[in-house]
Design an enzyme around this catalytic site. Sequence first.
Site: not given
Length: 496
Positions: A343-345, A496
Site C-alpha cells: 500500500w505504501h508504494g 502514498f
Amino acid sequence: MLFNSIEFAFFLPLVFLIYWAIGYAKINDTLKLRLQNAFVLIASYVFYGWWDWRFLILIAFTSFCSWGSGLLIGKSTSSVDNKRAKAWMIANIVINLTVLGIFKYYDFFVSEFGQLFGIYTNSLLLRIILPVGISFYTFQALSYSIDVYRGKIEPTKDIIAFFAFISFFPQLVAGPIERATNLLPQFLNKRTFSYDQATDGMRQILWGLFKKIVVADNCASYVDQVWATYDTQTGSTLLLAAILFTFQIYGDFSGYSDIAIGTAKLFGIKLMRNFNNPYFSRDIAEFWRRWHISLTTWFRDYVYIPLGGSRPEIPAHIKNPDRYKKWIIVRNTFVIFLLSGFWHGANWTFIVWGTYHALLFLPLILLGKNRKYTNQVAEGRLFPTWKEAIQILFTFALVVLGWIIFRAETITQAMEYVCRLGNTSLFTIPMIIGGLKRTLFFIVVMLIVEWIDRSKEHPFSLSHIPQWARFVVIYILILCMLEFAGNSQSFIYFQF
C-alpha cells in the site's frame, strides 16, 4: 496545498469564516446544511486541485462510482437478490483498485516483468504522475460500499454530502482514512460551532505544526545528507541518521494527522485518532495498534477478519484442526503486512518492510500475546518500570531497523546500510552531532510532552495547567516554530 505553507495560512481562516457564516445565516436548517456541504466540497477541491487540477477528475470519478454503487447495493439488498448487491460491491472495488493500480503500480509490474524475462518494456511504461493521496481516498471510498453491503450504514442519496465526505480537505491527502460509519453521518446532520472544540483544535494544530516544522524538517536535513553518502559514513553516523529518520517520519506523519484532526474540529467534525504514542510501545503488536491506526484497523476489518482472522472456522474434514488454525493465522498475518507494505508504494523495499514486521508480529499472535498490552504504559505512574523501559527500548530498536528498510531506495541499499552499522565505528561519537544539539533537544521536548500526556486524546490539550500558563506555552511554541524551523519539506506520506 501544504499545511505548512503561506497559502494554507490564508486559506484556512477564509474557509472557516465563510463556513460558519453560512452556518449562522437566517435560513432553514436543511438549506444551511446543504450550503455548508457544498462549500466544503468546493474548498476541498480547491485545496486538492492546488497541485494539479487534472487530479480532480480522478477523485470525482472515484467518488461518483462509490456513491452510485452504494445506491445500487442498497436497492439490491432490499430485494431477494443479495447476489446482485455483492456484484455491485465487487464492481466498485475492482474499478477503484484498477484506477489505483494503473496510477501507482502499473509501471512497477511492467518493469519487474521485463527484468524477470529479459524483455524490453520501456515503451510500455506510462510514466504518469502519482496523484497525491490516492491510496487514502480510494480506501475511504471502498469502506463505504463495503459497509453499505454489510448493512452497517444506509446508502445516501445526497451526492454533495458524499463527495464532501470523500474529499474533506483536512484529511484528504494523508488521512486519517475515515470510515463512512463515522464521517459521513456528520455531513448529513446539523453542525454547531463549539468554542471549546475549536480552541482545542487550534492547540492540536499547533502541536502538529511543531512536530512537522521543528522536529521532522530539522531531522530531514541531516537524514537526507547521510543517506546521500551512506557508503562513506561511519557506523555511528548511520545509526544516528536511522534514529533521526524514525523521529522524522513520526513527526511528519503524526504531525499531519494532528493538523488534520485539529482543523476538522474547527468545522465541527470529529476525525478518528491516527497515532497513540507508538514509540512508547512494549512490543511490536502494541506498536501496530498505535501507529497509523486508521490503516491498520482498515486492513483488520476489511481483509484480516474476512479471511478468518485469528479464529478461523475449521472445516469438518480437517484432521488436524490446531495445525490448520495456525496455518490460517500465519497466512492472514503475512497477507495483512504484505498488503500494508505494498500500500505504501510500488517498491520491493516496502514489501520487505512489511515482511519484516510480519515476522516480528507472528510469534506474538501464535502465542496469543498480541493483545497483552492494551493499556498505556506506566498507567497511573510517572515513570515506567525497568522492565517496561527495556521493552520500550527493544521495540524501538526493532522499529528503527524496519525504518531503514522503509527509507532505502533499493533492497541492496538497505542491506549495505545495515551492514555498515556493524563496523567498528558504531560506538564512536558522530562528528556532526554538535550541529544537531538543537534538533535532539526538540526531539526530547516532544517525547516529554507526549509522555506526560500519553493518556489524553492528544498531548497538547494543556487541560492540566492554568489559563495564563497555556498562553505562555503556546507563545513559546510559536516562537520555536518561527525561529527554529527547518527547511520546508513536503509531507512524507503525500507520496502514498
